[in-house]
Design an enzyme around this catalytic site. Structure first.
Site, PDB file in Angstrom:
ATOM      1  N   ASP A 135      97.743  -0.678 -31.341  1.00 49.48           N
ATOM      2  CA  ASP A 135      97.229  -1.888 -30.692  1.00 49.48           C
ATOM      3  C   ASP A 135      98.390  -2.840 -30.496  1.00 49.48           C
ATOM      4  O   ASP A 135      99.441  -2.705 -31.135  1.00 49.48           O
ATOM      5  CB  ASP A 135      96.129  -2.539 -31.545  1.00 49.48           C
ATOM      6  N   GLU A 193      95.791  -3.289 -36.158  1.00 47.87           N
ATOM      7  CA  GLU A 193      96.772  -3.961 -37.021  1.00 47.87           C
ATOM      8  C   GLU A 193      96.942  -5.423 -36.653  1.00 47.87           C
ATOM      9  O   GLU A 193      96.975  -6.294 -37.511  1.00 47.87           O
ATOM     10  CB  GLU A 193      98.125  -3.239 -36.955  1.00 47.87           C
ATOM     11  N   GLU A 194      97.048  -5.694 -35.350  1.00 45.97           N
ATOM     12  CA  GLU A 194      97.319  -7.068 -34.918  1.00 45.97           C
ATOM     13  C   GLU A 194      96.117  -7.986 -35.167  1.00 45.97           C
ATOM     14  O   GLU A 194      96.215  -9.196 -35.053  1.00 45.97           O
ATOM     15  CB  GLU A 194      97.709  -7.107 -33.434  1.00 45.97           C
ATOM     16  N   HIS A 198     100.799   1.697 -35.722  1.00 47.17           N
ATOM     17  CA  HIS A 198      99.632   1.163 -35.008  1.00 47.17           C
ATOM     18  C   HIS A 198      99.881   1.161 -33.512  1.00 47.17           C
ATOM     19  O   HIS A 198     101.023   0.997 -33.065  1.00 47.17           O
ATOM     20  CB  HIS A 198      99.252  -0.234 -35.517  1.00 47.17           C
ATOM     21  N   ASP A 204     106.711  -2.847 -30.778  1.00 47.54           N
ATOM     22  CA  ASP A 204     105.672  -3.127 -31.774  1.00 47.54           C
ATOM     23  C   ASP A 204     104.343  -2.604 -31.263  1.00 47.54           C
ATOM     24  O   ASP A 204     103.614  -3.330 -30.633  1.00 47.54           O
ATOM     25  CB  ASP A 204     105.625  -4.632 -32.039  1.00 47.54           C
ATOM     26  N   HIS A 255     105.744  -9.662 -30.354  1.00 46.89           N
ATOM     27  CA  HIS A 255     104.712 -10.683 -30.143  1.00 46.89           C
ATOM     28  C   HIS A 255     105.097 -11.696 -29.065  1.00 46.89           C
ATOM     29  O   HIS A 255     104.311 -12.576 -28.735  1.00 46.89           O
ATOM     30  CB  HIS A 255     104.383 -11.468 -31.425  1.00 46.89           C
ATOM     31  N   ASP A 298     107.626  -0.560 -38.614  1.00 43.64           N
ATOM     32  CA  ASP A 298     106.925  -1.638 -37.914  1.00 43.64           C
ATOM     33  C   ASP A 298     107.599  -2.985 -38.123  1.00 43.64           C
ATOM     34  O   ASP A 298     106.945  -3.996 -38.296  1.00 43.64           O
ATOM     35  CB  ASP A 298     105.459  -1.663 -38.384  1.00 43.64           C
TER      36      ASP A 298
HETATM   37  N1  LIG Z   1     107.690  -7.450 -38.472  1.00 48.85           N
HETATM   38  C1  LIG Z   1     106.338  -7.165 -38.816  1.00 48.85           C
HETATM   39  C2  LIG Z   1     105.525  -8.407 -38.788  1.00 48.85           C
HETATM   40  C3  LIG Z   1     104.067  -8.156 -38.994  1.00 48.85           C
HETATM   41  C4  LIG Z   1     103.330  -9.464 -38.954  1.00 48.85           C
HETATM   42  O1  LIG Z   1     103.594 -10.320 -38.127  1.00 48.85           O
HETATM   43  N2  LIG Z   1     102.367  -9.632 -39.883  1.00 48.85           N
HETATM   44  C5  LIG Z   1     101.581 -10.818 -40.009  1.00 48.85           C
HETATM   45  C6  LIG Z   1     100.480 -10.514 -40.975  1.00 48.85           C
HETATM   46  C7  LIG Z   1      99.764 -11.706 -41.463  1.00 48.85           C
HETATM   47  C8  LIG Z   1     100.113 -12.451 -42.527  1.00 48.85           C
HETATM   48  N3  LIG Z   1      99.192 -13.426 -42.619  1.00 48.85           N
HETATM   49  C9  LIG Z   1      98.340 -13.257 -41.636  1.00 48.85           C
HETATM   50  N4  LIG Z   1      98.681 -12.211 -40.938  1.00 48.85           N
HETATM   51  C10 LIG Z   1     102.433 -11.964 -40.541  1.00 48.85           C
HETATM   52  O2  LIG Z   1     102.200 -13.096 -40.108  1.00 48.85           O
HETATM   53  O3  LIG Z   1     103.290 -11.718 -41.383  1.00 48.85           O
HETATM   54 ZN   LIG Z   2     103.461  -4.111 -35.686  1.00 51.65          ZN
HETATM   55 ZN   LIG Z   3     102.764  -6.992 -34.356  1.00 49.12          ZN
END
Ligand SMILES: NCCCC(=O)N[C@@H](Cc1c[nH]cn1)C(=O)O
Ligand SMILES: [Zn+2]
Ligand SMILES: [Zn+2]
EC number: 3.4.13.20
Length: 485
Positions: free
Chosen positions: A112, A177-178, A110, A143, A456, A206
């Site tokens: 974004d 994705e985010e 992704h 990321d 993040h 990812d």
């Molecule tokens: N290392 C990759 C992490 C990806 C991520 O942070 N995904 C989110 C997805 C999500 C789950 N519930 C709501 N969104 C996460 O919090 O795991």
């Molecule tokens: Zn990611």
């Molecule tokens: Zn991310």
């Protein structure tokens, strides 16, 4: 030695590695150009959406120039809760080669990013990739723009050397994705018998290693069931001097409800919640023992005084193979500084349960709802309670004996001269399970980033070393896949 004993064509591999080393500054420059695009999908404002469209156009153009057949799929628009409608950036579907004698590997990534604001504590402009001591700082560096480019760079090395690609390659690259991969599942479903029909293996890059220097392969992620529990007396707040003492207060109900979910040792108190958790086997315990994790360093770098568990094995198992319950927040709570004497009229608590094999999303939904109704009814409150599960993301686990796991291990040995950590991830990558369920193909996560990359977070980075060796890793992976397919 640089090359392992099985028989990859060392002359070709050496040429490819040399090419990658020689062109690393160009690869960093492209990452810089991509990081400069403020492709934030989280803040729903037109300016960022424009940036997202620009990002996807730049990526489509890059792939086209590599010789790929590229389709940018229109994803329609997104209806926001406030009535606003915003366009969703296109998903890129791209194909390089379709030789029926070769295996076909599909890469998902992704482009974004999470929001970033220099005022939040970034030491450099988040949208200007800045190198300090071999660390490339910038939003999206790890990321997920860096890993997407590493895959593209690996392809471009074969192209530049006029070498046939060892495998057919497909790309699915999205820009939401985010924000929860809006509309992606429908697209995967629709393309199941078209774009995905010839795909043999799926690779996602990812997530992160659990070490600074030791590579990893990821074979599982937890799912997530996200709940809201609303307690309402009326839709206006009260004065606690005028009403305090004669009301069933919504906040008191909610705090009791939230307090009934998990005990102080992290054990979830919802009846039946552990019933379907896969039993722990002797063999599995050994896989945890094999993983190197310096607990002291992990604790210090996390700036946490003490975790719930004292051993590496218990810590990793509670992150990866046991469920956990987290309480996230309360809407409507009085959370500003000061001493306002308010009784909130209605509040919404938010919590989620990370799910592991073989927990089932709809069973968990019923168990949680029943538990909260039970606790609430014992309070004899006259308030209204409404429980909703707003997200139900399934856990994912792969078969580590699949061909591409062997290929990834061999490629890691070749590039890094070490065995990878075989890890799982405590967070959720919903697309992994979607691919497994809908496309029925083997999925592997091959992370490139180091444990301290700060996805993040402020000062996100990818090490130049990870980015460039990661590019080599993907090139070696193509050759290993060709050999094993
Ligand atoms: N290392 C990759 C992490 C990806 C991520 O942070 N995904 C989110 C997805 C999500 C789950 N519930 C709501 N969104 C996460 O919090 O795991
Ligand atoms: Zn990611
Ligand atoms: Zn991310």
């Amino acid at each position: 030695g640089m090359f392992s004993s099985h028989s990859l064509p060392p002359a070709l591999l050496e040429k490819v590695f040399q090419y990658i080393d020689l062109h690393q500054d160009e690869f960093v420059q492209t990452l810089k150009e991509w990081v400069a695009i403020e492709s934030d999908s989280v803040q729903p404002v037109p300016r960022f959406r424009q940036e997202l469209f620009r990002m996807m156009a730049v990526a489509a153009d890059t792939l086209q120039r590599l010789g790929a057949r590229v389709t940018s799929v229109d994803m329609g628009s997104q209806q926001l809760p406030d009535g606003q409608s915003l366009p969703i950036p296109p998903v890129i579907l791209a194909e390089l080669g379709n030789d029926p004698t070769k295996g076909t590997v599909c890469f998902y990534g992704h482009l974004d990013v999470q929001p970033a604001d220099q005022g939040d504590g970034w030491l450099t402009d988040p949208y200007v990739l800045t190198e300090v001591d071999g660390k490339l700082y910038g939003r999206g560096a790890t990321d997920n723009k860096g890993p997407v480019l590493a895959w593209i760079n690996a392809v471009s090395a074969f192209r530049a050397l006029e070498q046939d690609l060892p495998v057919n390659i497909k790309f699915i690259i999205e820009g939401m994705e985010e924000a929860g991969s809006v509309a992606l599942e429908e697209l995967v479903e629709k393309e199941k018998n078209r774009f995905f029909s010839g795909v043999d293996y799926i690779v996602i890059s990812d997530n992160l290693w659990i070490s600074q220097r030791k590579p990893a392969i990821t074979y599982g992620t937890r799912g997530n069931s996200y709940f809201t529990v609303e307690v309402k007396c009326r839709d206006q707040d009260f004065h606690s001097g005028t009403f305090g003492g004669i009301l069933h207060e919504p906040m008191a109900d909610l705090v009791a409800l939230l307090g009934s979910l998990v005990d102080s040792s992290g054990h979830i108190l919802v009846p039946g919640i552990y019933d379907e958790v896969a039993p722990l086997t002797e063999e599995e315990i050994n896989t945890y023992k094999a993983i190197h994790l310096d607990l002291e360093e992990y604790r210090n770098s996390s700036r946490v005084e003490k975790f719930l568990f004292d051993t590496k094995e218990e810590i990793l198992m509670h992150l990866w193979r046991y469920p956990s319950l987290s309480i996230h927040g309360i809407e409507g709570a009085f959370d500003e500084p000061g001493a306002k004497t308010v009784i909130p009229g209605q509040v919404i608590g938010k919590f989620s349960i990370r799910l592991v094999p073989h927990m089932n999303v709809s069973v968990v939904e019923k168990q949680v709802t029943r538990h909260l109704e039970d606790v609430f009814s014992k309070r004899n409150s006259s308030n209204k309670m409404v429980v909703s599960m707003t997200l139900g993301l399934h856990p994912w686990i792969a078969n580590v004996n699949d061909t591409q796991y062997l290929a990834a291990k061999r490629a890691i040995r070749t590039v890094f001269g070490t065995e990878p950590d075989m890890i799982r991830d405590g967070s959720t990558i919903p697309i992994a399970k979607m691919f497994q369920e809908i496309v029925h193909k083997s999925v592997v996560l091959i992370p490139l980033g180091a444990v301290d990359d700060g996805e993040h977070s402020q000062n996100e980075k990818i090490n130049r070393w990870n980015y460039i060796e990661g590019t080599k890793l993907f090139a070696a992976f193509f050759l290993e896949m060709a050999q094993l397919h």
